[in-house]
Scaffold this active site. Structure first.
Site, PDB file in Angstrom:
ATOM      1  N   LEU A 146     110.698  95.084  -3.168  1.00 18.03           N
ATOM      2  CA  LEU A 146     111.038  95.306  -4.567  1.00 18.03           C
ATOM      3  C   LEU A 146     109.973  96.222  -5.149  1.00 18.03           C
ATOM      4  CD1 LEU A 146     111.937  91.699  -5.852  1.00 18.03           C
ATOM      5  CD2 LEU A 146     113.532  93.522  -5.231  1.00 18.03           C
ATOM      6  N   ASP A 147     110.360  97.065  -6.114  1.00 16.97           N
ATOM      7  CA  ASP A 147     109.370  97.888  -6.793  1.00 16.97           C
ATOM      8  C   ASP A 147     108.322  96.998  -7.458  1.00 16.97           C
ATOM      9  OD1 ASP A 147     110.849 100.088  -6.091  1.00 16.97           O
ATOM     10  OD2 ASP A 147     111.749 100.366  -8.073  1.00 16.97           O
ATOM     11  N   LYS A 148     107.151  97.557  -7.661  1.00 17.31           N
ATOM     12  CA  LYS A 148     106.056  96.793  -8.257  1.00 17.31           C
ATOM     13  C   LYS A 148     106.449  96.148  -9.582  1.00 17.31           C
ATOM     14  CE  LYS A 148     101.332  97.298 -10.022  1.00 17.31           C
ATOM     15  NZ  LYS A 148     100.204  98.243 -10.261  1.00 17.31           N
ATOM     16  N   ASP A 149     107.156  96.885 -10.443  1.00 18.65           N
ATOM     17  CA  ASP A 149     107.478  96.375 -11.776  1.00 18.65           C
ATOM     18  C   ASP A 149     108.820  95.658 -11.837  1.00 18.65           C
ATOM     19  OD1 ASP A 149     105.094  97.288 -12.979  1.00 18.65           O
ATOM     20  OD2 ASP A 149     105.898  99.321 -13.044  1.00 18.65           O
ATOM     21  N   THR A 150     109.503  95.530 -10.694  1.00 20.17           N
ATOM     22  CA  THR A 150     110.752  94.771 -10.624  1.00 20.17           C
ATOM     23  C   THR A 150     110.429  93.350 -10.187  1.00 20.17           C
ATOM     24  OG1 THR A 150     112.000  96.750 -10.030  1.00 20.17           O
ATOM     25  CG2 THR A 150     113.027  94.630  -9.552  1.00 20.17           C
TER      26      THR A 150
END
Length: 373
Positions: A146-150
């Site tokens: 997952l993306d860092k901010d997701t």
């Protein structure tokens, strides 16, 4: 394993190695033995499976006895070298855990925590996985990201065999994922598909993606508007049917409705005023995937604090979502894909022109205080 006096060893194939290729078995258990050596041993009949000669590409079955000649003594597997974690890190790992099975750990990744390390990235999920490893067991392994901010559901395999099993489900797209997002504005069509190819944006060092009608990789997303806050924002369910980098973020921005808090793809227009957090509002809500041995693993992750607060502020009720994955639509022809991508790009450019006009009008509007002197 047994080791007779002549140095020949015998290994019994474990259930976790059922179906694995012979050369892959060596990579897992005797990684110091190179492929050239494995090929030579197989060619000269020194490797035997249940007494019969074997080839590197042969697949093993649980309970079979593998005969291996002397050489390449077993070494401690790299993934057994545990990382020392602080009490704070162990508590962080424990707080993420949703459920544990024999094959998998399912985590609820918080926003702001990277999945894997990178340049200058010291805190990440991969660095916390030793907190879940039992004594004598393999280190858990990441099988997707997952993306860092997701935030949201992140599956981690507990054994090499389950890692291979889950990886095939993700790469084969049989795993069903449902994301929740808050987006700027409200899509005109309440439910549909975004079919727009994506590639790395030149000049960004691969850090940013964009819609690329000619050279992009096929990228498809199903979306559904669950609720709206006037014309200001909408709550949408997103189902990625392909797994491209930043796919959901790029696709929503491409149709003129960037995800709230995603300044990378939505610019200043991606932020709402008032009590809505400036953090990204994209959450992996649910994952449904085949489980080794049969059945399904079906897991839901609670919203992070900032997302839940924004939902309340905008008047959205979590109970309004059915969060059910839908079957993908029939594959479209190349011409149909190009036509759809052009339509999405045109809609996006139109929305951006409206923004620029609005900003220009605001700049031309005389101040109530009069001109400065």
């Amino acid at each position: 394993m047994t080791a007779p006096e002549n140095g020949v060893r015998q290994f019994t194939v474990a259930a976790d190695d059922d179906g694995v290729r012979l050369d892959r078995w060596f990579k897992r258990h005797l990684p110091q033995v190179g492929f050239a050596t494995i090929s030579r041993w197989a060619r000269t009949g020194q490797i035997r499976v249940d007494g019969a000669r074997a080839k590197p590409e042969d697949r093993l079955a649980t309970g079979q006895v593998l005969r291996v000649p002397p050489g390449g003594a077993a070494l401690p597997a790299p993934d057994r070298q545990r990382r020392e974690l602080t009490e704070e890190q162990r508590a962080e790992a424990a707080a993420m855990l949703i459920t544990r099975t024999d094959a998998a750990l399912v985590l609820n990744k918080p926003p702001g925590l990277a999945t894997q390390g990178g340049t200058g990235m010291r805190q990440h999920v991969d660095g916390l996985l030793d907190a879940y490893a039992d004594d004598g067991a393999p280190r858990p392994r990441l099988v997707h990201r997952l993306d860092k901010d997701t935030s949201g559901v992140l599956l981690v395999a507990r054994t090499p065999g389950s890692a291979a099993f889950f990886s095939k489900r993700f790469s084969g797209r049989s795993a069903r994922k449902i994301y929740w997002a808050l987006v700027i504005g409200v899509p005109e069509v309440s439910e549909g598909f975004i079919d727009a190819p994506i590639s790395k944006q030149p000049g960004t060092g691969g850090e940013k993606m964009h819609v690329d009608e000619e050279g992009g990789q096929a990228s498809r997303t199903r979306y559904r508007v669950v609720d709206r806050a006037g014309n200001r924002a909408a709550w949408v369910e997103l189902q990625p049917l392909t797994g491209r980098t930043h796919q959901l973020r790029v696709h929503m921005a491409a149709i003129g409705h960037p995800i709230v808090g995603d300044g990378k793809y939505g610019g200043p227009a991606a932020f709402l005023t008032g009590a809505v957090s400036r953090k990204m509002h994209l959450h992996a809500r649910r994952l449904i995937i085949d489980a080794p041995g049969g059945g399904k693993l079906d897991v839901t992750a609670d919203l992070p604090e900032h997302f839940a607060a924004s939902m309340t502020y905008l008047g959205f009720d979590e109970g309004d979502s059915r969060a059910e994955p839908q079957a993908p639509p029939p594959e479209r022809s190349r011409d149909e894909k190009k036509q759809a991508a052009r339509a999405h790009a045109k809609q996006y450019r139109k929305a951006r022109r409206g923004e620029r006009r609005g900003r220009g009008a605001a700049a031309d509007k005389p101040s109530a205080k009069g001109p400065r002197r």
